[in-house]
Structures are given as structure tokens and as C-alpha cells.
Design an enzyme around this catalytic site. Structure first.
Site, PDB file in Angstrom:
ATOM      1  N   LEU A 121       9.962   7.762  -6.482  1.00 44.56           N
ATOM      2  CA  LEU A 121       8.511   7.997  -6.436  1.00 44.56           C
ATOM      3  C   LEU A 121       8.022   8.114  -7.879  1.00 44.56           C
ATOM      4  CD1 LEU A 121       8.271  10.637  -3.547  1.00 44.56           C
ATOM      5  CD2 LEU A 121       7.689   8.219  -3.417  1.00 44.56           C
ATOM      6  N   ARG A 140      20.745   5.266  -7.712  1.00 45.24           N
ATOM      7  CA  ARG A 140      19.557   6.037  -8.092  1.00 45.24           C
ATOM      8  C   ARG A 140      19.796   7.546  -7.978  1.00 45.24           C
ATOM      9  NH1 ARG A 140      14.881   7.803  -4.394  1.00 45.24           N
ATOM     10  NH2 ARG A 140      16.541   7.501  -2.884  1.00 45.24           N
ATOM     11  N   ALA A 156       8.945   9.457   2.670  1.00 43.27           N
ATOM     12  CA  ALA A 156       9.697  10.206   1.643  1.00 43.27           C
ATOM     13  C   ALA A 156       9.566  11.705   1.901  1.00 43.27           C
ATOM     14  CB  ALA A 156       9.204   9.850   0.254  1.00 43.27           C
ATOM     15  N   HIS A 199      19.322   2.740   2.345  1.00 45.71           N
ATOM     16  CA  HIS A 199      18.200   3.629   2.022  1.00 45.71           C
ATOM     17  C   HIS A 199      17.324   3.110   0.884  1.00 45.71           C
ATOM     18  CE1 HIS A 199      16.101   7.416   1.920  1.00 45.71           C
ATOM     19  NE2 HIS A 199      16.472   7.670   0.684  1.00 45.71           N
ATOM     20  N   ARG A 214      25.447  10.229  -3.793  1.00 42.04           N
ATOM     21  CA  ARG A 214      25.257   9.711  -2.434  1.00 42.04           C
ATOM     22  C   ARG A 214      26.291   8.658  -2.041  1.00 42.04           C
ATOM     23  NH1 ARG A 214      18.635   9.252  -2.096  1.00 42.04           N
ATOM     24  NH2 ARG A 214      18.347  11.487  -2.252  1.00 42.04           N
ATOM     25  N   GLU A 269      18.311  18.739  -5.784  1.00 44.24           N
ATOM     26  CA  GLU A 269      18.950  17.661  -5.026  1.00 44.24           C
ATOM     27  C   GLU A 269      20.228  17.267  -5.752  1.00 44.24           C
ATOM     28  OE1 GLU A 269      16.637  14.708  -2.497  1.00 44.24           O
ATOM     29  OE2 GLU A 269      15.228  15.101  -4.110  1.00 44.24           O
ATOM     30  N   GLY A 323      10.969  14.692  -2.683  1.00 45.74           N
ATOM     31  CA  GLY A 323       9.962  14.958  -3.694  1.00 45.74           C
ATOM     32  C   GLY A 323      10.064  14.016  -4.873  1.00 45.74           C
ATOM     33  N   HIS A 367      22.344   6.271   2.174  1.00 41.11           N
ATOM     34  CA  HIS A 367      22.125   7.714   2.266  1.00 41.11           C
ATOM     35  C   HIS A 367      23.087   8.273   3.311  1.00 41.11           C
ATOM     36  CE1 HIS A 367      20.231  11.577   2.469  1.00 41.11           C
ATOM     37  NE2 HIS A 367      19.331  11.240   1.558  1.00 41.11           N
ATOM     38  N   SER A 411       0.817  -1.217   0.000  1.00 35.90           N
ATOM     39  CA  SER A 411       0.000   0.000   0.000  1.00 35.90           C
ATOM     40  C   SER A 411       0.851   1.267   0.000  1.00 35.90           C
ATOM     41  CB  SER A 411      -0.950  -0.003   1.200  1.00 35.90           C
ATOM     42  OG  SER A 411      -0.194  -0.063   2.397  1.00 35.90           O
ATOM     43  N   GLU A 415       9.653  -0.027  -5.723  1.00 37.62           N
ATOM     44  CA  GLU A 415      11.027  -0.374  -5.323  1.00 37.62           C
ATOM     45  C   GLU A 415      11.328  -1.860  -5.456  1.00 37.62           C
ATOM     46  OE1 GLU A 415      12.245   1.878  -1.880  1.00 37.62           O
ATOM     47  OE2 GLU A 415      14.025   0.630  -1.623  1.00 37.62           O
TER      48      GLU A 415
HETATM   49  C1  LIG Z   1      13.097   8.209   4.541  1.00 37.52           C
HETATM   50  C2  LIG Z   1      12.932   8.052   3.060  1.00 37.52           C
HETATM   51  C3  LIG Z   1      12.899   9.177   2.250  1.00 37.52           C
HETATM   52  C4  LIG Z   1      12.739   9.045   0.870  1.00 37.52           C
HETATM   53  N1  LIG Z   1      12.641  10.168   0.090  1.00 37.52           N
HETATM   54  C5  LIG Z   1      12.381  10.030  -1.227  1.00 37.52           C
HETATM   55  C6  LIG Z   1      12.153  11.156  -2.047  1.00 37.52           C
HETATM   56  O1  LIG Z   1      12.189  12.285  -1.589  1.00 37.52           O
HETATM   57  N2  LIG Z   1      11.909  10.958  -3.360  1.00 37.52           N
HETATM   58  C7  LIG Z   1      11.865   9.720  -3.930  1.00 37.52           C
HETATM   59  O2  LIG Z   1      11.634   9.608  -5.143  1.00 37.52           O
HETATM   60  N3  LIG Z   1      12.063   8.631  -3.156  1.00 37.52           N
HETATM   61  C8  LIG Z   1      12.307   8.748  -1.841  1.00 37.52           C
HETATM   62  N4  LIG Z   1      12.493   7.635  -1.078  1.00 37.52           N
HETATM   63  C9  LIG Z   1      12.312   6.315  -1.685  1.00 37.52           C
HETATM   64  C10 LIG Z   1      10.818   6.090  -1.916  1.00 37.52           C
HETATM   65  O3  LIG Z   1      10.122   6.585  -0.806  1.00 37.52           O
HETATM   66  C11 LIG Z   1      10.504   4.617  -2.088  1.00 37.52           C
HETATM   67  O4  LIG Z   1      11.346   4.053  -3.039  1.00 37.52           O
HETATM   68  C12 LIG Z   1       9.065   4.464  -2.559  1.00 37.52           C
HETATM   69  O5  LIG Z   1       8.198   5.107  -1.662  1.00 37.52           O
HETATM   70  C13 LIG Z   1       8.716   2.989  -2.658  1.00 37.52           C
HETATM   71  O6  LIG Z   1       7.356   2.893  -2.921  1.00 37.52           O
HETATM   72  P1  LIG Z   1       6.715   1.451  -3.025  1.00 37.52           P
HETATM   73  O7  LIG Z   1       5.262   1.655  -3.219  1.00 37.52           O
HETATM   74  O8  LIG Z   1       7.461   0.641  -4.017  1.00 37.52           O
HETATM   75  O9  LIG Z   1       7.034   0.772  -1.606  1.00 37.52           O
HETATM   76  P2  LIG Z   1       6.568   1.190  -0.136  1.00 37.52           P
HETATM   77  O10 LIG Z   1       6.086   2.568  -0.073  1.00 37.52           O
HETATM   78  O11 LIG Z   1       7.664   0.797   0.783  1.00 37.52           O
HETATM   79  O12 LIG Z   1       5.333   0.222   0.104  1.00 37.52           O
HETATM   80  C14 LIG Z   1       5.509  -1.187   0.183  1.00 37.52           C
HETATM   81  C15 LIG Z   1       4.254  -1.778   0.763  1.00 37.52           C
HETATM   82  O13 LIG Z   1       4.282  -3.209   0.674  1.00 37.52           O
HETATM   83  C16 LIG Z   1       3.844  -3.761   1.909  1.00 37.52           C
HETATM   84  N5  LIG Z   1       4.391  -5.122   2.024  1.00 37.52           N
HETATM   85  C17 LIG Z   1       5.691  -5.495   2.101  1.00 37.52           C
HETATM   86  N6  LIG Z   1       5.765  -6.842   2.186  1.00 37.52           N
HETATM   87  C18 LIG Z   1       4.498  -7.322   2.153  1.00 37.52           C
HETATM   88  C19 LIG Z   1       3.920  -8.626   2.222  1.00 37.52           C
HETATM   89  N7  LIG Z   1       4.670  -9.734   2.343  1.00 37.52           N
HETATM   90  N8  LIG Z   1       2.568  -8.743   2.189  1.00 37.52           N
HETATM   91  C20 LIG Z   1       1.778  -7.651   2.092  1.00 37.52           C
HETATM   92  N9  LIG Z   1       2.273  -6.379   2.016  1.00 37.52           N
HETATM   93  C21 LIG Z   1       3.613  -6.233   2.051  1.00 37.52           C
HETATM   94  C22 LIG Z   1       4.385  -2.784   2.939  1.00 37.52           C
HETATM   95  O14 LIG Z   1       3.747  -2.953   4.179  1.00 37.52           O
HETATM   96  C23 LIG Z   1       4.048  -1.466   2.232  1.00 37.52           C
HETATM   97  O15 LIG Z   1       2.690  -1.157   2.410  1.00 37.52           O
HETATM   98  C24 LIG Z   1      12.652   7.750   0.299  1.00 37.52           C
HETATM   99  C25 LIG Z   1      12.688   6.623   1.117  1.00 37.52           C
HETATM  100  C26 LIG Z   1      12.827   6.759   2.491  1.00 37.52           C
HETATM  101  C27 LIG Z   1      12.856   5.532   3.339  1.00 37.52           C
END
Ligand SMILES: Cc1cc2nc3c(=O)[nH]c(=O)nc-3n(C[C@H](O)[C@H](O)[C@H](O)COP(=O)(O)OP(=O)(O)OC[C@H]3O[C@@H](n4cnc5c(N)ncnc54)[C@H](O)[C@@H]3O)c2cc1C
Length: 487
Positions: free
Chosen positions: A371, A365, A47, A330, A272, A109, A50, A225, A14, A354
């Protein structure tokens, strides 16, 4: 989950990838979103910086493409990068269409040739996810189930049929059948002892893929990071966004002197991996700090109100004091290989965000491209599913009389203890500086952990693959730094 569940589209996760996909796919059928914790428990929520996109007329796709490839040490798939940067404006328009409100001017950035990172605040991910949650919650074609852990892919000769999953504390798995399954489970920062990542980022999606016979790609490229607020005594690391350095924040040694320039003339805004290594080496001499005391207090407080407040709650004043920092795991640049339509090698299975490897990030990256990648490729999955003639939209995914696998569930304290042991091994041996000997040793130590619980076994499996991938790349490249390079 006592009755059998069947859906058109099953989205696992989610975060930004899962919820964008869910929203877009609901146009073509019923969607079930399952997620391991509560809806907001996702890296997306943390995140800050941005989302990168060429919107201003002084900017160009070519420049965004070149910056991305330069940051990725040339290891990127150029066709995927081209697709990413050219579809970025559409991704921004999509987010705006669901109510995300970006600021009028972008910020800078590291390694971007010009400001092109669009933010809503200094907690951009949280703002986007809140908006996505609102959007999917009011959509009648989307059902959402929290606290469901996807454990194993259901497969047959014609591909993926959904997953076996565990609800809450139940001890048995149940099948969830789906015509198309979308893995959006995020990254694997939690496999490392020091990370910015949320608890759900333990690489589950990769374990599911490995167990279903899929290969992984580029998983040795873990982005570290350089500037997390060091809260080691609390077992936490709070990110101090790179945008702060874009605004002039300095990295200084224990004597208050800047030192990154000795490693790279770009100083604080070098890639980074370089900055992380510089900080890592300096930490051997003493503490390292992020220093903003020379900057305009009002501007910092106004531009970064949430970061300021959060750090204050942890006991640090980022405008009046220099604050201790450490590099942390990170971002996972690699993952499950997918094509430009988000499709994996297994029919009926897509991967996005991701967890996927589209090839856009190469060996490292570029900031704020992740995002973006999640939204661009979610749109692509929905478009391709809608248009595809190869996908049988009437396929009944159910497999009769199927028996879920049995899993061992150990006491949660034991699971945490093993996770922590894995985290220590991976941080020490597969962290910022790697050696062949250390990686070999880590492989041994990881398999020696006598875990029976499926959650730890999944972590062992993914770590083993990461370590193998590191060993298979004997020369340093991008975020993968091996100090005893082999001839
Ligand atoms: C502190 C921080 C700052 C960041 N800042 C930036 C930024 O400024 N700009 C940018 O582009 N990126 C940034 N990133 C990276 C970016 O946030 C992530 O790469 C991106 O949000 C990943 O999105 P996602 O939907 O793939 O995964 P996530 O947002 O991590 O969501 C994964 C989901 O899968 C669920 N899940 C995992 N395993 C299971 C399972 N077995 N069964 C059911 N559900 C499961 C989790 O609970 C979660 O809901 C940042 C990351 C961090 C940690």
C-alpha cells in the site's frame, strides 16, 4: 462509449494506486478513471494489516530499509527501497490529508524489527479506499467510468496514446485517447487457483504491456501467504491477517502442536515464503490450523472485529476454535519495470501499484510495504509530470482514422471454465514448490488451451511469461522455490 473519448490523464484501475494518482493528477488537467468492475472491486479493498512507515522517533529509515532488503532476499533495488522508506511519512500525511484516520500506535508484522505498521482498523485497505473514493467522486476534474475493460495500448512512434477498451458487454472496442496513461491494474493472484486476490487481479496490465512490446521484471516472485482461512468448498480463501500472528496466534498441526519452529527459529513470524512452505508440507500429513484460543478473547475481538465477524459469517469462530488454513497466492512482487518516477520504457505510459516493478520488493515483499509503494510512487508520478520538461503537456493524443482491433468474445461460462483450468495448472506447477519439469509441463498445458476469447488469451500470455521467468531462474530465491535446483 459511442463517442470518441479524449482526456489529459487516463488512469486504468480504481485501487489505491489508481485513485491516488487520479486525485493528484487532477491538479494538472482532466482525469478519466476507468475500471473493470465496480469502483470498490480492487485488492486494496481487501487489505487488512496496514501500511508500513517510520513515524516514531525510536524507529529509523535504516531499519525499515534493512528489513525490506532482508525480506526481499537482497534482490531489491536499494535506491528504490531508500526512496520508498524515506517517502513513507509523506505518504501517511497524504492519506491523513484526505481523511484517513490511523490508530495512535502501530502494530507488528513478520520481519519488521519493530511495530511500524499503521492501521485504521483490521480492514485498513477498505477504510483507505472508501476515503479515496469519496475524494475523487467530489472532484470535478475527475470522471469515473466503471465496467470498462482496457484491452490494448494505443501506440505510435511517439509512444502511448491511451487504450482500446470494451464497455460492459459490448462486442467492439473503442479508443480512449490520453496525453498520459497510467496503468494501475493491480496484481495477478487470480491466475492461481488458490488466492486472496479479487476477481479483477488477472494480470491484465501485464498482458497489455507484453502486447505493446514491453519486458516484465521479477514476475517469478509470487508471494504466497501462509494463513488464508480454507473455504475451498466455497471456492474462496479469506485472509487471516499476519497481524494476528503479530498478536501471538499460533500455527498448529492436526495434533495441536506448533511446528514452524522446526523450519525457522522465528516461528510464526518467519518470512512468508518459509511459513507458507512449512504449512504446505504439513498439509500433506493432515489439516493445519491457526489457533488463538490461548489469547485474550476480548482483545482479539476488539482488535480484529471485522476479521472475527467475516470468519463467523463463513462459519468459523476464530477465538473459540482453531480454524483450518492454507497458503494461497497473494502478491506479485514483480511487474512492469518503472523508474523512480513511475515511468515505463514507453513514452506516455506510467505504471504504479502492484502492476509495476519498482524493485522495492526484491524476491519477496515485506508486509505492508505495498500500500505504501502505491502511494509513494503515485505522488512521484504526479510530481514528475508536473515538473518534467520532457513531457509535452499540449500533445494531442488522438490518432485519426484509427481502427480498433477485433476481439473474440466467448460465452462467459466457457471463459470461467478456461480460467479455472489455468488456475489449477498454475497452482499445481508454479505454486509454492516448483520443479523444472513441472514448469515445462505447465507451459505446454497453458498453450494447449484452445481459447479464442481475448481475456483467456491475455491470461495465457501472462502465465507463459511467469513460467518462463521461473525457468530462467534455476535456483531458489525468496518467494521463488524450485525443489530440483539445477547446478
Ligand atoms: C487480502 C489482502 C490483504 C492485503 N493486505 C495488505 C496490507 O495489509 N498491507 C499492504 O501493504 N498490502 C496488502 N495487500 C496487498 C495490497 O492490498 C495490494 O498490493 C494493493 O492494494 C494493490 O493496489 P493497486 O491499486 O495496485 O491494485 P488494486 O487495488 O488491485 O486495483 C487494481 C484495479 O485495476 C482494475 N483493473 C484490472 N484490470 C483492468 C482492466 N483491464 N481494465 C480496467 N481496470 C482494470 C481492477 O478492477 C482494480 O480496480 C493485501 C492484499 C490482499 C489481497
Amino acid at each position: 462509449m459511442h463517442t470518441m473519448i479524449k482526456t489529459d490523464y487516463l488512469v486504468i484501475g480504481s485501487g489505491i494506486a489508481g485513485l491516488t494518482c487520479a486525485h493528484l493528477l487532477s491538479e494538472f488537467g482532466n482525469v478519466l478513471v476507468i475500471t473493470k468492475g465496480e469502483l470498490k472491486s480492487a485488492n486494496t479493498y481487501s487489505a487488512q494489516g496496514g501500511i508500513a512507515a517510520v513515524i516514531e522517533k525510536e524507529d529509523s529509515f535504516e531499519s525499515h530499509l534493512n528489513d525490506t532488503i532482508k525480506a526481499g532476499a537482497g534482490h531489491n533495488k536499494e535506491s528504490a527501497v531508500k526512496y520508498l522508506v524515506e517517502h513513507a511519512p509523506k505518504a501517511i500525511r497524504f492519506l491523513e490529508s484526505i481523511g484517513v484516520k490511523f490508530e495512535k500506535t502501530p502494530v507488528l508484522e513478520a520481519c519488521h524489527s519493530r511495530p511500524r505498521v499503521w492501521r485504521t482498523s483490521d480492514f485498513t485497505g477498505r477504510d483507505i479506499l472508501n476515503q479515496l473514493i469519496k475524494t475523487v467522486q467530489k472532484n470535478k476534474k475527475i470522471s469515473i467510468k466503471e465496467y470498462i475493460d482496457a484491452v490494448e495500448i494505443i501506440e505510435s512512434d511517439d509512444g502511448c496514446h491511451g487504450v482500446f477498451a470494451r464497455e460492459g458487454d459490448e462486442t467492439e472496442l473503442k479508443p480512449i485517447f490520453a496525453k498520459q496513461t497510467i496503468l494501475a491494474t493491480g496484481g495477478f493472484g487470480q491466475l492461481f487457483g488458490r488466492t486472496t486476490n479479487t476477481l479483477g487481479s488477472g494480470g491484465d496490465g501485464l498482458a497489455l504491456a507484453i502486447n505493446a512490446g514491453l519486458e516484465l521484471e521479477d514476475i517469478e516472485f509470487v508471494q504466497f501467504h501462509p494463513t488464508a482461512l480454507d473455504l475451498e468448498d466455497k471456492g474462496k480463501y479469506f485472509l487471516l491477517s499476519e497481524v494476528l500472528r503479530g498478536f501471538g496466534a499460533r500455527i498448529v498441526d492436526q495434533d495441536g502442536k506448533q511446528f514452524i519452529q522446526q523450519f525457522d527459529p522465528r516461528g510464526e513470524l518467519a518470512p512468508r515464503d518459509l511459513v507458507s512452505r512449512a504449512v504446505f508440507f504439513e498439509l500433506m500429513n493432515g489439516p493445519v490450523y491457526l489457533d488463538m484460543r490461548h489469547l485474550d478473547e476480548k482483545v482479539i475481538k476488539k482488535t480484529f472485529p471485522n476479521i472475527y465477524k467475516q470468519a463467523k459469517e463463513y462459519g468459523f469462530d476464530i477465538v473459540n476454535d482453531k480454524v483450518p488454513i492454507t497458503p494461497v497466492a497473494h502478491y506479485a512482487c514483480g511487474g512492469i519495470p518503472v523508474d523512480l518516477k513511475g515511468a515505463t520504457k514507453m513514452p506516455g505510459l506510467f505504471a504504479v501499484g502492484e502492476v509495476a516493478c519498482t524493485g522495492v520488493h526484491g524476491a519477496n515483499r515485506l508486509a505492508s510495504n505495498s500500500l505504501l509503494e502505491a502511494v509513494v510512487f503515485s505522488i512521484s508520478i504526479a510530481d514528475s509530470i508536473e515538473r518534467s520538461v520532457e513531457i509535452d503537456k499540449d500533445r494531442d493524443p488522438e490518432i485519426k482514422d484509427i481502427k480498433p482491433p477485433e476481439v473474440v468474445i466467448e460465452d462467459i461460462a466457457q471463459v470461467k471454465a478456461y480460467s479455472s483450468r489455468i488456475g489449477k495448472i498454475m497452482w499445481k506447477r508454479a505454486g509454492i514448490i516448483r520443479t523444472k519439469e513441472g514448469l515445462e509441463q505447465a507451459k505446454k498445458q497453458i498453450v494447449e488451451i484452445p481459447a479464442r476469447d481475448y481475456r483467456i488469451q491475455h491470461r495465457q500470455l501472462v502465465c507463459y511469461k511467469i513460467l518462463e521467468a521461473c525457468l530462467n531462474r534455476p535456483h531458489s530465491l525468496g518467494a521463488h522455490y524450485i525443489s530440483d535446483e539445477l547446478a
